[in-house]
Write a protein that holds these residues in place. Structure first.
Motif, PDB file in Angstrom:
ATOM      1  N   UNK A   1       0.820  -1.202   0.000  1.00  0.00           N
ATOM      2  CA  UNK A   1       0.000   0.000   0.000  1.00  0.00           C
ATOM      3  C   UNK A   1       0.860   1.262   0.000  1.00  0.00           C
ATOM      4  N   UNK A   2       1.984   1.214   0.642  1.00  0.00           N
ATOM      5  CA  UNK A   2       2.821   2.403   0.710  1.00  0.00           C
ATOM      6  C   UNK A   2       3.403   2.771  -0.645  1.00  0.00           C
ATOM      7  N   UNK A   3       3.440   1.787  -1.565  1.00  0.00           N
ATOM      8  CA  UNK A   3       4.012   2.074  -2.878  1.00  0.00           C
ATOM      9  C   UNK A   3       2.945   2.442  -3.903  1.00  0.00           C
ATOM     10  N   UNK A   4       1.669   2.239  -3.579  1.00  0.00           N
ATOM     11  CA  UNK A   4       0.594   2.492  -4.523  1.00  0.00           C
ATOM     12  C   UNK A   4      -0.032   3.858  -4.281  1.00  0.00           C
ATOM     13  N   UNK A   5      -0.341   4.554  -5.376  1.00  0.00           N
ATOM     14  CA  UNK A   5      -0.995   5.855  -5.296  1.00  0.00           C
ATOM     15  C   UNK A   5      -2.278   5.814  -6.108  1.00  0.00           C
ATOM     16  N   UNK A   6      -3.396   6.180  -5.474  1.00  0.00           N
ATOM     17  CA  UNK A   6      -4.686   6.243  -6.150  1.00  0.00           C
ATOM     18  C   UNK A   6      -5.286   7.619  -5.873  1.00  0.00           C
ATOM     19  N   UNK A   7      -5.383   8.431  -6.905  1.00  0.00           N
ATOM     20  CA  UNK A   7      -5.866   9.797  -6.720  1.00  0.00           C
ATOM     21  C   UNK A   7      -6.590  10.257  -7.970  1.00  0.00           C
ATOM     22  N   UNK A   8      -7.711  10.907  -7.782  1.00  0.00           N
ATOM     23  CA  UNK A   8      -8.512  11.413  -8.898  1.00  0.00           C
ATOM     24  C   UNK A   8      -9.110  12.754  -8.485  1.00  0.00           C
ATOM     25  N   UNK A   9      -8.503  13.863  -8.901  1.00  0.00           N
ATOM     26  CA  UNK A   9      -8.887  15.188  -8.418  1.00  0.00           C
ATOM     27  C   UNK A   9      -9.017  16.156  -9.592  1.00  0.00           C
ATOM     28  N   UNK A  10     -10.119  16.893  -9.636  1.00  0.00           N
ATOM     29  CA  UNK A  10     -10.321  17.975 -10.586  1.00  0.00           C
ATOM     30  C   UNK A  10     -10.131  19.306  -9.850  1.00  0.00           C
ATOM     31  N   UNK A  11      -9.390  20.218 -10.459  1.00  0.00           N
ATOM     32  CA  UNK A  11      -9.160  21.531  -9.866  1.00  0.00           C
ATOM     33  C   UNK A  11      -9.467  22.618 -10.891  1.00  0.00           C
ATOM     34  N   UNK A  12     -10.281  23.593 -10.488  1.00  0.00           N
ATOM     35  CA  UNK A  12     -10.605  24.743 -11.333  1.00  0.00           C
ATOM     36  C   UNK A  12     -10.017  26.000 -10.705  1.00  0.00           C
ATOM     37  N   UNK A  13      -9.374  26.809 -11.503  1.00  0.00           N
ATOM     38  CA  UNK A  13      -8.829  28.081 -11.042  1.00  0.00           C
ATOM     39  C   UNK A  13      -9.197  29.170 -12.048  1.00  0.00           C
ATOM     40  N   UNK A  14      -9.636  30.306 -11.562  1.00  0.00           N
ATOM     41  CA  UNK A  14      -9.939  31.423 -12.455  1.00  0.00           C
ATOM     42  C   UNK A  14      -9.644  32.736 -11.742  1.00  0.00           C
ATOM     43  N   UNK A  15      -9.348  33.733 -12.531  1.00  0.00           N
ATOM     44  CA  UNK A  15      -9.051  35.034 -11.963  1.00  0.00           C
ATOM     45  C   UNK A  15      -9.157  36.137 -12.999  1.00  0.00           C
ATOM     46  N   UNK A  16      -9.342  37.336 -12.535  1.00  0.00           N
ATOM     47  CA  UNK A  16      -9.405  38.486 -13.428  1.00  0.00           C
ATOM     48  C   UNK A  16      -8.988  39.738 -12.674  1.00  0.00           C
ATOM     49  N   UNK A  17      -8.435  40.688 -13.412  1.00  0.00           N
ATOM     50  CA  UNK A  17      -8.077  41.991 -12.866  1.00  0.00           C
ATOM     51  C   UNK A  17      -8.348  43.047 -13.924  1.00  0.00           C
ATOM     52  N   UNK A  18      -8.754  44.214 -13.485  1.00  0.00           N
ATOM     53  CA  UNK A  18      -8.965  45.303 -14.427  1.00  0.00           C
ATOM     54  C   UNK A  18      -8.748  46.639 -13.730  1.00  0.00           C
ATOM     55  N   UNK A  19      -8.341  47.605 -14.514  1.00  0.00           N
ATOM     56  CA  UNK A  19      -8.206  48.974 -14.038  1.00  0.00           C
ATOM     57  C   UNK A  19      -8.831  49.893 -15.086  1.00  0.00           C
ATOM     58  N   UNK A  20      -9.569  50.875 -14.622  1.00  0.00           N
ATOM     59  CA  UNK A  20     -10.308  51.761 -15.528  1.00  0.00           C
ATOM     60  C   UNK A  20     -10.143  53.205 -15.069  1.00  0.00           C
ATOM     61  N   UNK A  21      -9.904  54.078 -16.034  1.00  0.00           N
ATOM     62  CA  UNK A  21      -9.780  55.497 -15.739  1.00  0.00           C
ATOM     63  C   UNK A  21     -10.779  56.276 -16.591  1.00  0.00           C
ATOM     64  N   UNK A  22     -11.668  56.994 -15.921  1.00  0.00           N
ATOM     65  CA  UNK A  22     -12.667  57.821 -16.594  1.00  0.00           C
ATOM     66  C   UNK A  22     -12.327  59.285 -16.362  1.00  0.00           C
ATOM     67  N   UNK A  23     -12.538  60.088 -17.405  1.00  0.00           N
ATOM     68  CA  UNK A  23     -12.134  61.484 -17.321  1.00  0.00           C
ATOM     69  C   UNK A  23     -13.172  62.363 -18.024  1.00  0.00           C
ATOM     70  N   UNK A  24     -13.617  63.396 -17.338  1.00  0.00           N
ATOM     71  CA  UNK A  24     -14.499  64.397 -17.948  1.00  0.00           C
ATOM     72  C   UNK A  24     -13.594  65.451 -18.567  1.00  0.00           C
ATOM     73  N   UNK A  25     -13.420  65.393 -19.879  1.00  0.00           N
ATOM     74  CA  UNK A  25     -12.466  66.272 -20.551  1.00  0.00           C
ATOM     75  C   UNK A  25     -13.033  67.651 -20.850  1.00  0.00           C
ATOM     76  N   UNK A  26     -14.330  67.715 -21.040  1.00  0.00           N
ATOM     77  CA  UNK A  26     -14.982  69.004 -21.264  1.00  0.00           C
ATOM     78  C   UNK A  26     -16.473  68.788 -21.059  1.00  0.00           C
TER      79      UNK A  26
END
Length: 232
Positions: free
Chosen positions: A81-106
């Motif tokens: 048993x110490x030599x056997x590996x049984x593993x079944x795993x799903x992993x989801x990763x997501x991410x987002x970043x944003x920067x916004x600049x608004x300007x009243x020019x006139x």
């Protein structure tokens, strides 16, 4: 916020193999099944005169699977048993970043500039001993990312008209690996960019009506083609 949850009473096993070929198909409900998920969100806003800067970030991770390494599903002794590996795993990763600049020019002109990035990743980590599977490890998954830089403008010439126009440059990439029962896993990756723009005129028709007309344009670098999508 961050949340993590796990339960030994929940039994499931997701496999990269078809049901008739699954090496775990006849195993009893045992092992270390788990569900885990966590997410983090942060945002800020800065006001400086007629200029506004906003920024936000989101990161998320979820996993679903079972680890049978310590369960001795084959009925072997401790040494085996110490030599056997049984593993079944799903992993989801997501991410987002944003920067916004608004300007009243006139009094007639507003502008908004945006930079953003987002990414998604799915990973399937499957491991079985050579006594129950053709190969020791079968992993698959995919990755997708997108980067965008854009600018939007609003112009009010007076009277009944209001003009909107802008553009965005977008870079998209993807990569996937399909392992499963295949002796030679399938792998593919690609990336490409596109440039989009639009122009629109809103015309007020009295106090109860608005007429909108304009067009969207998209240049695909992979096809070296410009597409126009007029609308009314």
């Amino acid at each position: 916020k961050s949340r993590i949850f796990g339960s030994r009473s929940l039994y499931f096993l997701l496999s990269a193999f078809a049901a008739q070929n699954t090496p775990f198909a006849n195993f009893p409900p045992s092992g270390d099944p788990s569900i885990q998920f966590a997410d983090l969100h942060a945002a800020t806003k800065i006001q400086a005169g007629l200029r506004t800067i906003t920024a936000s970030t989101y990161l998320g991770r979820s996993s679903l699977g079972n680890n049978l390494t310590a369960a001795d599903p084959l009925g072997t002794d401790g040494l085996e048993r110490s030599r056997d590996t049984f593993q079944d795993v799903y992993t989801w990763e997501n991410g987002m970043s944003q920067i916004r600049m608004s300007n009243v020019r006139s009094a007639r002109l507003l502008s908004t500039h945006t930079a953003r990035i987002s990414a998604y990743r799915l990973q399937h980590d499957f491991e079985a001993s050579s006594t129950t599977a053709n190969s020791g490890t079968e992993d698959d998954g995919n990755r997708i990312y997108e980067i965008g830089l854009g600018s939007d403008w609003n112009y009010f010439p007076g009277g009944r008209h209001e003009f909107d126009f802008g553009w965005e440059w977008i870079l998209t990439g993807s990569r996937f690996t399909i392992a499963g029962t295949q002796q030679f896993p399938l792998r593919h990756s690609s990336n490409g960019w596109r440039l989009t723009s639009f122009i629109q005129d809103r015309v007020r028709l009295g106090s109860n009506g608005v007429l909108e007309g304009g067009s969207r344009f998209t240049w695909l670098q992979s096809k070296r083609t410009l597409y126009a999508e007029p609308r009314l």
